[in-house]
Design a protein around this motif. Structure first.
Motif, PDB file in Angstrom:
ATOM      1  N   ASN A  32       0.430  -1.611   0.308  1.00  0.00           N
ATOM      2  CA  ASN A  32      -0.127   0.065   0.518  1.00  0.00           C
ATOM      3  C   ASN A  32       0.957   1.239  -0.197  1.00  0.00           C
ATOM      4  OD1 ASN A  32      -1.548  -2.097   1.496  1.00  0.00           O
ATOM      5  ND2 ASN A  32      -3.341  -0.606   0.309  1.00  0.00           N
ATOM      6  N   VAL A  33       1.776   1.265   1.063  1.00  0.00           N
ATOM      7  CA  VAL A  33       2.734   2.316   0.878  1.00  0.00           C
ATOM      8  C   VAL A  33       4.472   2.215   1.124  1.00  0.00           C
ATOM      9  CG1 VAL A  33       3.291   4.796   2.288  1.00  0.00           C
ATOM     10  CG2 VAL A  33       0.883   3.743   2.102  1.00  0.00           C
ATOM     11  N   MET A  34       4.895   2.653   0.484  1.00  0.00           N
ATOM     12  CA  MET A  34       6.883   2.291   0.555  1.00  0.00           C
ATOM     13  C   MET A  34       6.817   4.000   0.805  1.00  0.00           C
ATOM     14  SD  MET A  34       7.508  -0.309  -2.005  1.00  0.00           S
ATOM     15  CE  MET A  34       9.297  -0.732  -0.917  1.00  0.00           C
ATOM     16  N   ALA A  35       8.044   3.637   1.770  1.00  0.00           N
ATOM     17  CA  ALA A  35       8.763   5.443   2.239  1.00  0.00           C
ATOM     18  C   ALA A  35      10.148   4.739   2.811  1.00  0.00           C
ATOM     19  CB  ALA A  35       7.598   5.259   3.453  1.00  0.00           C
ATOM     20  N   TRP A  36      10.464   6.418   2.678  1.00  0.00           N
ATOM     21  CA  TRP A  36      11.974   5.961   3.087  1.00  0.00           C
ATOM     22  C   TRP A  36      11.924   7.225   4.367  1.00  0.00           C
ATOM     23  CZ3 TRP A  36      16.131   3.871   1.423  1.00  0.00           C
ATOM     24  CH2 TRP A  36      16.278   3.510   0.047  1.00  0.00           C
ATOM     25  N   TYR A  37      12.724   6.083   5.612  1.00  0.00           N
ATOM     26  CA  TYR A  37      13.289   6.886   7.094  1.00  0.00           C
ATOM     27  C   TYR A  37      14.486   7.174   7.282  1.00  0.00           C
ATOM     28  CZ  TYR A  37       8.205   5.984   8.863  1.00  0.00           C
ATOM     29  OH  TYR A  37       6.712   6.206   8.802  1.00  0.00           O
ATOM     30  N   ARG A  38      14.685   7.999   8.096  1.00  0.00           N
ATOM     31  CA  ARG A  38      16.112   8.039   8.372  1.00  0.00           C
ATOM     32  C   ARG A  38      15.698   8.613  10.033  1.00  0.00           C
ATOM     33  NH1 ARG A  38      16.982  14.065   5.841  1.00  0.00           N
ATOM     34  NH2 ARG A  38      16.414  15.289   7.157  1.00  0.00           N
ATOM     35  N   GLN A  39      16.648   8.009  10.847  1.00  0.00           N
ATOM     36  CA  GLN A  39      17.178   7.715  11.897  1.00  0.00           C
ATOM     37  C   GLN A  39      18.991   8.604  12.524  1.00  0.00           C
ATOM     38  OE1 GLN A  39      16.242   4.437  14.519  1.00  0.00           O
ATOM     39  NE2 GLN A  39      16.905   5.704  16.279  1.00  0.00           N
ATOM     40  N   ALA A  40      19.080   9.624  13.110  1.00  0.00           N
ATOM     41  CA  ALA A  40      20.397   9.934  13.170  1.00  0.00           C
ATOM     42  C   ALA A  40      21.156  10.122  14.359  1.00  0.00           C
ATOM     43  CB  ALA A  40      20.794  11.810  12.743  1.00  0.00           C
ATOM     44  N   PRO A  41      22.121   9.703  14.770  1.00  0.00           N
ATOM     45  CA  PRO A  41      22.948   9.501  15.708  1.00  0.00           C
ATOM     46  C   PRO A  41      21.729  10.118  16.814  1.00  0.00           C
ATOM     47  CG  PRO A  41      24.719   8.947  14.582  1.00  0.00           C
ATOM     48  CD  PRO A  41      23.911  10.052  14.037  1.00  0.00           C
ATOM     49  N   GLY A  42      21.472   9.448  17.908  1.00  0.00           N
ATOM     50  CA  GLY A  42      21.076  10.383  19.466  1.00  0.00           C
ATOM     51  C   GLY A  42      19.278  11.499  18.837  1.00  0.00           C
ATOM     52  N   LYS A  43      18.948  10.644  17.815  1.00  0.00           N
ATOM     53  CA  LYS A  43      17.485  11.207  17.497  1.00  0.00           C
ATOM     54  C   LYS A  43      16.498   9.949  17.269  1.00  0.00           C
ATOM     55  CE  LYS A  43      18.987  15.472  15.848  1.00  0.00           C
ATOM     56  NZ  LYS A  43      19.496  16.437  14.378  1.00  0.00           N
ATOM     57  N   GLN A  44      15.172  10.604  17.061  1.00  0.00           N
ATOM     58  CA  GLN A  44      14.777   9.485  17.108  1.00  0.00           C
ATOM     59  C   GLN A  44      13.958   9.910  15.367  1.00  0.00           C
ATOM     60  OE1 GLN A  44      11.095  11.102  18.745  1.00  0.00           O
ATOM     61  NE2 GLN A  44      11.144   9.787  20.773  1.00  0.00           N
ATOM     62  N   GLU A  46      12.791   9.468  11.911  1.00  0.00           N
ATOM     63  CA  GLU A  46      11.728  10.014  10.811  1.00  0.00           C
ATOM     64  C   GLU A  46      11.478   9.815   9.848  1.00  0.00           C
ATOM     65  OE1 GLU A  46      13.060  14.206  10.696  1.00  0.00           O
ATOM     66  OE2 GLU A  46      14.629  14.207   9.480  1.00  0.00           O
ATOM     67  N   LEU A  47       9.947  10.400   9.258  1.00  0.00           N
ATOM     68  CA  LEU A  47      10.230   9.948   8.089  1.00  0.00           C
ATOM     69  C   LEU A  47      10.303  11.296   7.023  1.00  0.00           C
ATOM     70  CD1 LEU A  47       8.248   8.141   5.675  1.00  0.00           C
ATOM     71  CD2 LEU A  47       5.750  10.013   6.778  1.00  0.00           C
ATOM     72  N   VAL A  48      11.043  10.472   5.901  1.00  0.00           N
ATOM     73  CA  VAL A  48      11.388  11.519   4.644  1.00  0.00           C
ATOM     74  C   VAL A  48      10.227  11.783   3.919  1.00  0.00           C
ATOM     75  CG1 VAL A  48      13.920  12.019   3.335  1.00  0.00           C
ATOM     76  CG2 VAL A  48      14.121  10.823   5.587  1.00  0.00           C
ATOM     77  N   ALA A  49      10.032  10.914   3.002  1.00  0.00           N
ATOM     78  CA  ALA A  49       9.680  10.515   2.072  1.00  0.00           C
ATOM     79  C   ALA A  49       8.402   9.611   1.696  1.00  0.00           C
ATOM     80  CB  ALA A  49       9.468  10.982   0.566  1.00  0.00           C
ATOM     81  N   SER A  50       7.356   9.447   1.517  1.00  0.00           N
ATOM     82  CA  SER A  50       6.296   8.076   1.514  1.00  0.00           C
ATOM     83  C   SER A  50       5.745   7.932   0.258  1.00  0.00           C
ATOM     84  CB  SER A  50       5.655   7.964   2.491  1.00  0.00           C
ATOM     85  OG  SER A  50       4.901   8.957   2.306  1.00  0.00           O
ATOM     86  N   ILE A  51       5.472   7.245  -0.746  1.00  0.00           N
ATOM     87  CA  ILE A  51       5.067   7.425  -2.572  1.00  0.00           C
ATOM     88  C   ILE A  51       4.075   5.836  -1.888  1.00  0.00           C
ATOM     89  CG2 ILE A  51       6.347   5.557  -2.609  1.00  0.00           C
ATOM     90  CD1 ILE A  51       6.096   7.211  -5.210  1.00  0.00           C
ATOM     91  N   SER A  52       2.344   5.905  -1.703  1.00  0.00           N
ATOM     92  CA  SER A  52       1.135   5.003  -1.990  1.00  0.00           C
ATOM     93  C   SER A  52       1.312   4.369  -3.598  1.00  0.00           C
ATOM     94  CB  SER A  52       0.139   5.500  -1.798  1.00  0.00           C
ATOM     95  OG  SER A  52      -0.161   6.231  -2.999  1.00  0.00           O
ATOM     96  N   ARG A  53       0.500   3.315  -3.554  1.00  0.00           N
ATOM     97  CA  ARG A  53       0.686   2.657  -4.830  1.00  0.00           C
ATOM     98  C   ARG A  53      -0.454   3.280  -5.593  1.00  0.00           C
ATOM     99  NH1 ARG A  53      -2.532  -2.583  -2.976  1.00  0.00           N
ATOM    100  NH2 ARG A  53      -4.093  -1.615  -2.724  1.00  0.00           N
ATOM    101  N   GLY A  54      -0.641   4.059  -5.276  1.00  0.00           N
ATOM    102  CA  GLY A  54      -1.927   5.304  -5.843  1.00  0.00           C
ATOM    103  C   GLY A  54      -0.849   6.297  -6.493  1.00  0.00           C
ATOM    104  N   ASN A  55       0.643   6.397  -5.962  1.00  0.00           N
ATOM    105  CA  ASN A  55       1.293   7.003  -6.896  1.00  0.00           C
ATOM    106  C   ASN A  55       1.315   9.057  -5.821  1.00  0.00           C
ATOM    107  OD1 ASN A  55       3.469   6.371  -8.327  1.00  0.00           O
ATOM    108  ND2 ASN A  55       1.831   6.255  -9.897  1.00  0.00           N
ATOM    109  N   ASN A  56       0.307   8.253  -4.663  1.00  0.00           N
ATOM    110  CA  ASN A  56       0.669   9.600  -4.113  1.00  0.00           C
ATOM    111  C   ASN A  56       1.444  10.470  -2.686  1.00  0.00           C
ATOM    112  OD1 ASN A  56      -2.353  10.684  -3.934  1.00  0.00           O
ATOM    113  ND2 ASN A  56      -3.252   8.705  -3.035  1.00  0.00           N
ATOM    114  N   ILE A  57       1.895  10.707  -2.826  1.00  0.00           N
ATOM    115  CA  ILE A  57       3.834  11.369  -2.385  1.00  0.00           C
ATOM    116  C   ILE A  57       3.578  12.383  -0.532  1.00  0.00           C
ATOM    117  CG2 ILE A  57       5.718  12.303  -2.935  1.00  0.00           C
ATOM    118  CD1 ILE A  57       5.535  10.872  -5.919  1.00  0.00           C
TER     119      ILE A  57
END
Length: 118
Positions: A32-44, A46-57
């Protein structure tokens, strides 16, 4: 369950570019949804970008205008093109897949390190 394998991380100078790739073990048209997250040292994480099956970004405000997420359905791959990189983009980047089949299932890749030097 879907296995996700990321690649494309590395060391780059500020202002440079990288392209991350996430290959899924099955057709991403079933996800349904694919996404990229990132985590820096000492931080939570976080969502960077997402794209749905219907190409909602969607993009995090911090990367709008610099990052582009797009999918290659034939190769079962989602890419994250990262331009104008900044030192604050340094983090481990994770691919994420969310599938709704009765209930929600979430799968993660192992992560790829991105380091931006100033």
């Amino acid at each position: 369950q879907v296995q996700l394998v990321e690649s494309g991380g590395g060391l780059v100078q500020s202002g440079g570019s990288l392209r991350l790739s996430c290959v899924a073990s099955r057709s991403i048209l079933t996800i349904n949804v694919m996404a990229w997250y990132r985590q820096a040292p000492g931080k939570q994480r976080e969502l960077v970008a997402s794209i749905s099956r219907g190409n909602n970004i969607n993009y995090a405000d911090s990367v709008k205008g610099r990052f582009t997420i797009y999918r290659d359905n034939v190769a079962n791959t989602v890419h994250l093109q990262m331009n104008s990189l900044k030192p604050e983009d340094t983090a481990v980047y994770y691919c994420n897949a969310v599938t709704f089949v009765g209930s929600m299932r979430e799968d993660w890749g192992q992560g790829t390190q991105v380091t931006v030097s100033s």
